[in-house]
Scaffold this active site. Structure first.
Site, PDB file in Angstrom:
ATOM      1  N   ASN A  81       0.858  -1.192   0.000  1.00 26.24           N
ATOM      2  CA  ASN A  81       0.000   0.000   0.000  1.00 26.24           C
ATOM      3  C   ASN A  81       0.892   1.239   0.000  1.00 26.24           C
ATOM      4  O   ASN A  81       1.535   1.541   0.996  1.00 26.24           O
ATOM      5  CB  ASN A  81      -0.890  -0.045   1.263  1.00 26.24           C
ATOM      6  N   LYS A 112       0.010   4.281  -0.163  1.00 28.28           N
ATOM      7  CA  LYS A 112      -0.622   5.459   0.478  1.00 28.28           C
ATOM      8  C   LYS A 112      -0.445   6.683  -0.428  1.00 28.28           C
ATOM      9  O   LYS A 112      -0.525   6.551  -1.646  1.00 28.28           O
ATOM     10  CB  LYS A 112      -0.072   5.658   1.890  1.00 28.28           C
ATOM     11  N   HIS A 116      -9.532   1.301   5.465  1.00 35.62           N
ATOM     12  CA  HIS A 116      -8.203   1.412   6.076  1.00 35.62           C
ATOM     13  C   HIS A 116      -8.301   2.374   7.272  1.00 35.62           C
ATOM     14  O   HIS A 116      -9.052   3.342   7.221  1.00 35.62           O
ATOM     15  CB  HIS A 116      -7.207   1.937   5.037  1.00 35.62           C
ATOM     16  N   GLU A 165      -6.576   4.738   8.196  1.00 33.54           N
ATOM     17  CA  GLU A 165      -6.355   6.152   7.870  1.00 33.54           C
ATOM     18  C   GLU A 165      -7.617   6.772   7.269  1.00 33.54           C
ATOM     19  O   GLU A 165      -7.895   7.952   7.459  1.00 33.54           O
ATOM     20  CB  GLU A 165      -5.142   6.284   6.938  1.00 33.54           C
ATOM     21  N   GLU A 215      -5.024  -4.806  10.813  1.00 32.27           N
ATOM     22  CA  GLU A 215      -3.978  -3.789  10.946  1.00 32.27           C
ATOM     23  C   GLU A 215      -4.193  -3.030  12.248  1.00 32.27           C
ATOM     24  O   GLU A 215      -4.976  -2.063  12.279  1.00 32.27           O
ATOM     25  CB  GLU A 215      -4.049  -2.808   9.773  1.00 32.27           C
ATOM     26  N   GLY A 270       2.872   2.372  10.883  1.00 35.13           N
ATOM     27  CA  GLY A 270       3.825   3.475  10.798  1.00 35.13           C
ATOM     28  C   GLY A 270       4.605   3.727  12.080  1.00 35.13           C
ATOM     29  O   GLY A 270       5.317   4.724  12.184  1.00 35.13           O
ATOM     30  N   SER A 284       3.822  -1.981  10.215  1.00 38.84           N
ATOM     31  CA  SER A 284       5.278  -2.033  10.423  1.00 38.84           C
ATOM     32  C   SER A 284       5.909  -3.350   9.985  1.00 38.84           C
ATOM     33  O   SER A 284       6.822  -3.866  10.644  1.00 38.84           O
ATOM     34  CB  SER A 284       5.627  -1.716  11.890  1.00 38.84           C
TER      35      SER A 284
END
Ligand code: 13P
Length: 268
Positions: A11, A13, A101, A103, A173, A179, A218
Protein backbone atom coordinates in the site's frame (compact mmCIF):
# COMPACT_ATOMS: atom_id res chain seq x y z
CA UNK A 1 -8.60 -29.19 3.15
CA UNK A 2 -8.90 -25.53 2.33
CA UNK A 3 -6.39 -23.80 0.15
CA UNK A 4 -5.68 -20.17 0.82
CA UNK A 5 -3.22 -18.59 -1.54
CA UNK A 6 -1.15 -16.03 0.38
CA UNK A 7 -1.18 -12.37 -0.66
CA UNK A 8 1.44 -9.73 -0.07
CA UNK A 9 0.18 -6.27 -0.97
CA UNK A 10 2.11 -3.00 -0.97
CA UNK A 11 0.00 0.00 0.00
CA UNK A 12 1.79 3.08 -1.26
CA UNK A 13 -0.62 5.46 0.48
CA UNK A 14 -0.03 9.05 -0.67
CA UNK A 15 3.38 8.42 -2.20
CA UNK A 16 4.81 8.09 -5.74
CA UNK A 17 3.25 9.98 -8.64
CA UNK A 18 2.56 8.20 -11.92
CA UNK A 19 6.03 8.86 -13.35
CA UNK A 20 7.70 7.50 -10.23
CA UNK A 21 5.23 4.62 -10.26
CA UNK A 22 6.30 3.53 -13.75
CA UNK A 23 9.95 3.41 -12.68
CA UNK A 24 9.03 1.62 -9.48
CA UNK A 25 6.94 -1.10 -11.09
CA UNK A 26 9.41 -1.61 -13.94
CA UNK A 27 12.21 -2.21 -11.42
CA UNK A 28 9.97 -4.33 -9.21
CA UNK A 29 9.12 -6.44 -12.26
CA UNK A 30 12.82 -7.03 -12.96
CA UNK A 31 13.37 -8.08 -9.36
CA UNK A 32 10.34 -10.39 -9.41
CA UNK A 33 11.62 -12.12 -12.52
CA UNK A 34 14.78 -13.04 -10.63
CA UNK A 35 12.76 -14.45 -7.71
CA UNK A 36 10.38 -17.34 -7.26
CA UNK A 37 7.16 -15.76 -6.05
CA UNK A 38 4.83 -18.19 -7.81
CA UNK A 39 3.40 -19.43 -4.51
CA UNK A 40 1.93 -16.05 -3.54
CA UNK A 41 -0.17 -13.25 -5.00
CA UNK A 42 1.83 -10.03 -5.18
CA UNK A 43 -0.20 -6.83 -5.37
CA UNK A 44 0.69 -3.15 -5.59
CA UNK A 45 -1.78 -0.57 -4.33
CA UNK A 46 -0.84 2.84 -5.76
CA UNK A 47 -2.73 6.16 -5.65
CA UNK A 48 -5.61 6.53 -8.15
CA UNK A 49 -3.64 8.72 -10.56
CA UNK A 50 -1.01 5.99 -11.02
CA UNK A 51 -3.37 3.14 -11.83
CA UNK A 52 -3.55 3.54 -15.59
CA UNK A 53 0.24 3.83 -15.97
CA UNK A 54 0.94 0.93 -13.64
CA UNK A 55 -1.62 -1.22 -15.39
CA UNK A 56 0.07 -0.46 -18.74
CA UNK A 57 3.47 -1.54 -17.38
CA UNK A 58 2.00 -4.75 -15.95
CA UNK A 59 0.40 -5.54 -19.29
CA UNK A 60 3.37 -4.58 -21.47
CA UNK A 61 5.88 -6.44 -19.31
CA UNK A 62 3.50 -9.34 -18.62
CA UNK A 63 4.17 -9.06 -14.89
CA UNK A 64 2.62 -11.43 -12.38
CA UNK A 65 1.51 -8.47 -10.34
CA UNK A 66 -1.97 -7.66 -9.13
CA UNK A 67 -3.28 -4.11 -9.10
CA UNK A 68 -5.18 -2.72 -6.14
CA UNK A 69 -6.76 0.61 -5.26
CA UNK A 70 -6.68 2.30 -1.88
CA UNK A 71 -10.32 3.35 -1.74
CA UNK A 72 -13.52 3.27 -3.76
CA UNK A 73 -16.86 5.04 -3.68
CA UNK A 74 -19.84 3.46 -1.99
CA UNK A 75 -21.82 4.76 -5.00
CA UNK A 76 -21.94 3.19 -8.47
CA UNK A 77 -22.51 6.46 -10.34
CA UNK A 78 -24.23 9.82 -10.04
CA UNK A 79 -23.67 13.32 -8.72
CA UNK A 80 -20.87 12.47 -6.26
CA UNK A 81 -18.08 14.90 -7.09
CA UNK A 82 -14.63 13.53 -6.40
CA UNK A 83 -15.66 9.90 -6.14
CA UNK A 84 -14.33 6.95 -8.14
CA UNK A 85 -16.63 3.97 -8.79
CA UNK A 86 -15.71 0.29 -8.49
CA UNK A 87 -16.62 -0.44 -12.11
CA UNK A 88 -14.24 2.33 -13.25
CA UNK A 89 -11.41 0.72 -11.31
CA UNK A 90 -12.31 -2.71 -12.58
CA UNK A 91 -12.13 -1.43 -16.15
CA UNK A 92 -8.58 -0.21 -15.47
CA UNK A 93 -7.45 -3.68 -14.45
CA UNK A 94 -7.82 -3.18 -10.70
CA UNK A 95 -8.93 -6.38 -8.98
CA UNK A 96 -8.72 -5.56 -5.29
CA UNK A 97 -9.50 -2.51 -3.17
CA UNK A 98 -8.72 -1.57 0.40
CA UNK A 99 -11.92 -0.75 2.27
CA UNK A 100 -11.94 0.99 5.62
CA UNK A 101 -8.20 1.41 6.08
CA UNK A 102 -7.64 2.96 9.51
CA UNK A 103 -6.36 6.15 7.87
CA UNK A 104 -9.72 6.50 6.04
CA UNK A 105 -11.55 5.79 9.27
CA UNK A 106 -9.48 8.33 11.22
CA UNK A 107 -8.87 11.17 8.78
CA UNK A 108 -11.97 10.88 6.59
CA UNK A 109 -14.51 9.79 9.20
CA UNK A 110 -15.37 6.51 7.56
CA UNK A 111 -17.66 4.69 9.98
CA UNK A 112 -18.54 0.99 10.11
CA UNK A 113 -21.76 1.47 8.14
CA UNK A 114 -19.92 3.30 5.35
CA UNK A 115 -17.24 0.62 5.30
CA UNK A 116 -20.00 -1.98 4.87
CA UNK A 117 -21.70 -0.08 2.02
CA UNK A 118 -18.33 0.47 0.35
CA UNK A 119 -17.45 -3.24 0.52
CA UNK A 120 -20.82 -4.03 -1.07
CA UNK A 121 -20.15 -1.48 -3.83
CA UNK A 122 -16.72 -3.01 -4.47
CA UNK A 123 -18.29 -6.44 -4.93
CA UNK A 124 -21.01 -5.05 -7.23
CA UNK A 125 -18.29 -3.49 -9.37
CA UNK A 126 -16.36 -6.75 -9.64
CA UNK A 127 -13.60 -5.96 -7.14
CA UNK A 128 -12.37 -7.94 -4.14
CA UNK A 129 -12.73 -5.75 -1.06
CA UNK A 130 -9.88 -6.05 1.41
CA UNK A 131 -11.66 -5.06 4.59
CA UNK A 132 -9.26 -3.40 7.00
CA UNK A 133 -9.88 -3.71 10.72
CA UNK A 134 -7.83 -3.11 13.84
CA UNK A 135 -7.88 -1.67 17.32
CA UNK A 136 -6.31 1.59 18.48
CA UNK A 137 -3.68 1.81 21.19
CA UNK A 138 -6.28 2.86 23.79
CA UNK A 139 -8.64 0.05 22.81
CA UNK A 140 -5.80 -2.40 23.13
CA UNK A 141 -4.83 -1.03 26.54
CA UNK A 142 -8.47 -1.43 27.62
CA UNK A 143 -8.43 -5.09 26.55
CA UNK A 144 -11.07 -4.29 23.92
CA UNK A 145 -9.31 -5.74 20.86
CA UNK A 146 -11.67 -8.70 20.36
CA UNK A 147 -14.71 -6.51 20.82
CA UNK A 148 -13.48 -3.88 18.31
CA UNK A 149 -12.68 -6.55 15.73
CA UNK A 150 -16.11 -8.12 16.24
CA UNK A 151 -17.82 -4.77 15.74
CA UNK A 152 -15.79 -3.79 12.67
CA UNK A 153 -15.98 -7.14 10.89
CA UNK A 154 -19.56 -7.86 11.96
CA UNK A 155 -20.73 -4.53 10.49
CA UNK A 156 -19.41 -5.53 7.07
CA UNK A 157 -20.23 -9.23 6.96
CA UNK A 158 -23.70 -8.51 8.30
CA UNK A 159 -24.33 -6.52 5.10
CA UNK A 160 -22.88 -9.10 2.72
CA UNK A 161 -25.21 -12.02 3.25
CA UNK A 162 -24.46 -14.93 0.95
CA UNK A 163 -21.15 -13.53 -0.27
CA UNK A 164 -18.54 -15.99 -1.49
CA UNK A 165 -15.69 -15.93 1.06
CA UNK A 166 -13.16 -16.25 -1.76
CA UNK A 167 -14.29 -12.86 -3.10
CA UNK A 168 -13.29 -11.13 0.13
CA UNK A 169 -10.11 -10.46 2.06
CA UNK A 170 -9.60 -9.10 5.54
CA UNK A 171 -6.56 -7.20 6.75
CA UNK A 172 -5.87 -7.04 10.47
CA UNK A 173 -3.98 -3.79 10.95
CA UNK A 174 -3.68 -2.71 14.56
CA UNK A 175 -3.67 1.09 14.46
CA UNK A 176 -0.82 1.29 16.98
CA UNK A 177 1.40 -0.80 14.71
CA UNK A 178 0.86 1.26 11.56
CA UNK A 179 3.82 3.48 10.80
CA UNK A 180 5.14 3.09 14.37
CA UNK A 181 8.05 0.76 13.69
CA UNK A 182 6.55 -1.67 16.22
CA UNK A 183 4.79 -4.58 14.57
CA UNK A 184 2.51 -6.93 16.46
CA UNK A 185 4.25 -10.05 17.67
CA UNK A 186 3.59 -13.11 15.50
CA UNK A 187 1.62 -14.56 18.44
CA UNK A 188 -0.63 -11.48 18.70
CA UNK A 189 -1.07 -11.24 14.92
CA UNK A 190 -1.87 -14.97 14.81
CA UNK A 191 -4.41 -14.85 17.59
CA UNK A 192 -6.16 -11.74 16.20
CA UNK A 193 -6.38 -13.38 12.75
CA UNK A 194 -7.70 -16.60 14.32
CA UNK A 195 -10.29 -14.54 16.20
CA UNK A 196 -11.31 -12.84 12.94
CA UNK A 197 -11.76 -16.21 11.27
CA UNK A 198 -14.01 -17.37 14.13
CA UNK A 199 -16.04 -14.17 13.79
CA UNK A 200 -16.27 -14.68 10.04
CA UNK A 201 -17.63 -18.19 10.63
CA UNK A 202 -20.68 -16.66 12.29
CA UNK A 203 -21.58 -15.05 8.96
CA UNK A 204 -19.96 -17.27 6.36
CA UNK A 205 -20.13 -20.65 8.05
CA UNK A 206 -17.57 -23.21 6.95
CA UNK A 207 -16.61 -21.01 4.00
CA UNK A 208 -14.70 -18.81 6.47
CA UNK A 209 -11.96 -21.42 6.13
CA UNK A 210 -11.25 -20.04 2.65
CA UNK A 211 -11.25 -16.37 3.68
CA UNK A 212 -7.81 -14.79 3.34
CA UNK A 213 -6.77 -12.78 6.38
CA UNK A 214 -3.64 -10.62 6.23
CA UNK A 215 -1.60 -8.84 8.86
CA UNK A 216 -0.42 -5.24 8.39
CA UNK A 217 1.52 -2.73 10.50
CA UNK A 218 5.28 -2.03 10.42
CA UNK A 219 6.02 -5.08 8.30
CA UNK A 220 9.64 -5.22 7.12
CA UNK A 221 11.95 -7.70 5.44
CA UNK A 222 13.21 -8.52 8.92
CA UNK A 223 9.88 -9.49 10.51
CA UNK A 224 7.86 -10.64 7.46
CA UNK A 225 8.74 -14.34 7.69
CA UNK A 226 7.78 -14.69 11.33
CA UNK A 227 4.58 -12.71 10.83
CA UNK A 228 3.27 -15.17 8.22
CA UNK A 229 4.13 -18.19 10.36
CA UNK A 230 0.85 -18.41 12.36
CA UNK A 231 -1.67 -20.64 10.56
CA UNK A 232 -4.41 -18.01 10.28
CA UNK A 233 -2.18 -15.30 8.77
CA UNK A 234 -2.50 -15.56 4.99
CA UNK A 235 -0.21 -12.74 3.96
CA UNK A 236 0.81 -9.17 4.62
CA UNK A 237 -0.33 -5.64 3.90
CA UNK A 238 2.85 -3.60 3.71
CA UNK A 239 3.12 0.19 3.92
CA UNK A 240 6.44 2.00 4.03
CA UNK A 241 8.53 -1.09 3.23
CA UNK A 242 6.72 -1.28 -0.12
CA UNK A 243 7.78 2.20 -1.22
CA UNK A 244 11.00 1.06 -2.86
CA UNK A 245 11.29 -1.92 -5.19
CA UNK A 246 14.21 -3.24 -3.12
CA UNK A 247 12.26 -2.90 0.13
CA UNK A 248 9.18 -4.66 -1.23
CA UNK A 249 11.26 -7.37 -2.88
CA UNK A 250 12.94 -7.93 0.49
CA UNK A 251 9.57 -8.60 2.11
CA UNK A 252 8.48 -10.84 -0.77
CA UNK A 253 11.72 -12.81 -0.58
CA UNK A 254 11.32 -13.35 3.17
CA UNK A 255 7.72 -14.51 2.77
CA UNK A 256 8.38 -16.89 -0.11
CA UNK A 257 11.39 -18.36 1.71
CA UNK A 258 9.15 -18.96 4.69
CA UNK A 259 6.53 -20.75 2.61
CA UNK A 260 9.22 -22.80 0.91
CA UNK A 261 10.66 -23.90 4.23
CA UNK A 262 8.89 -26.44 6.40
CA UNK A 263 7.54 -23.76 8.71
CA UNK A 264 4.48 -22.93 6.69
CA UNK A 265 2.69 -24.25 3.66
CA UNK A 266 0.29 -22.06 1.68
CA UNK A 267 -1.85 -25.12 1.00
CA UNK A 268 -3.57 -26.45 4.03
P1 13P B 1 3.34 0.53 7.58
O1 13P B 1 3.82 -0.78 7.01
O2 13P B 1 4.06 1.72 7.04
O3 13P B 1 3.27 0.48 9.08
O4 13P B 1 1.82 0.72 7.06
C1 13P B 1 0.93 -0.32 7.24
C2 13P B 1 -0.32 -0.02 6.51
O5 13P B 1 -1.09 0.81 6.92
C3 13P B 1 -0.58 -0.75 5.25
O6 13P B 1 -1.88 -0.56 4.82
Amino acid sequence: MTERRPIVAGNWKLHLDHVEAVHHVTELGMRLRAMDVASIDVVVVPPFTDLRSVSSVIEAEKLELGLGAQHVSEFDQGAYTGEVAAAMLSRLGVTIVLVGHSERRTFFHMDDATVARTAAAALRGGLTPMICVGESEDERADGATDEVLARQLGAVLGELAGVDAERLCVAYEPVWAIGSGTAATPEDAGSACAHLRKLAEQHLGEAAASLRILYGGSVSADNAAELVTPPDVDGLLVGSASLTPAGFAGVLGAVTDCYRSSRRSPRR
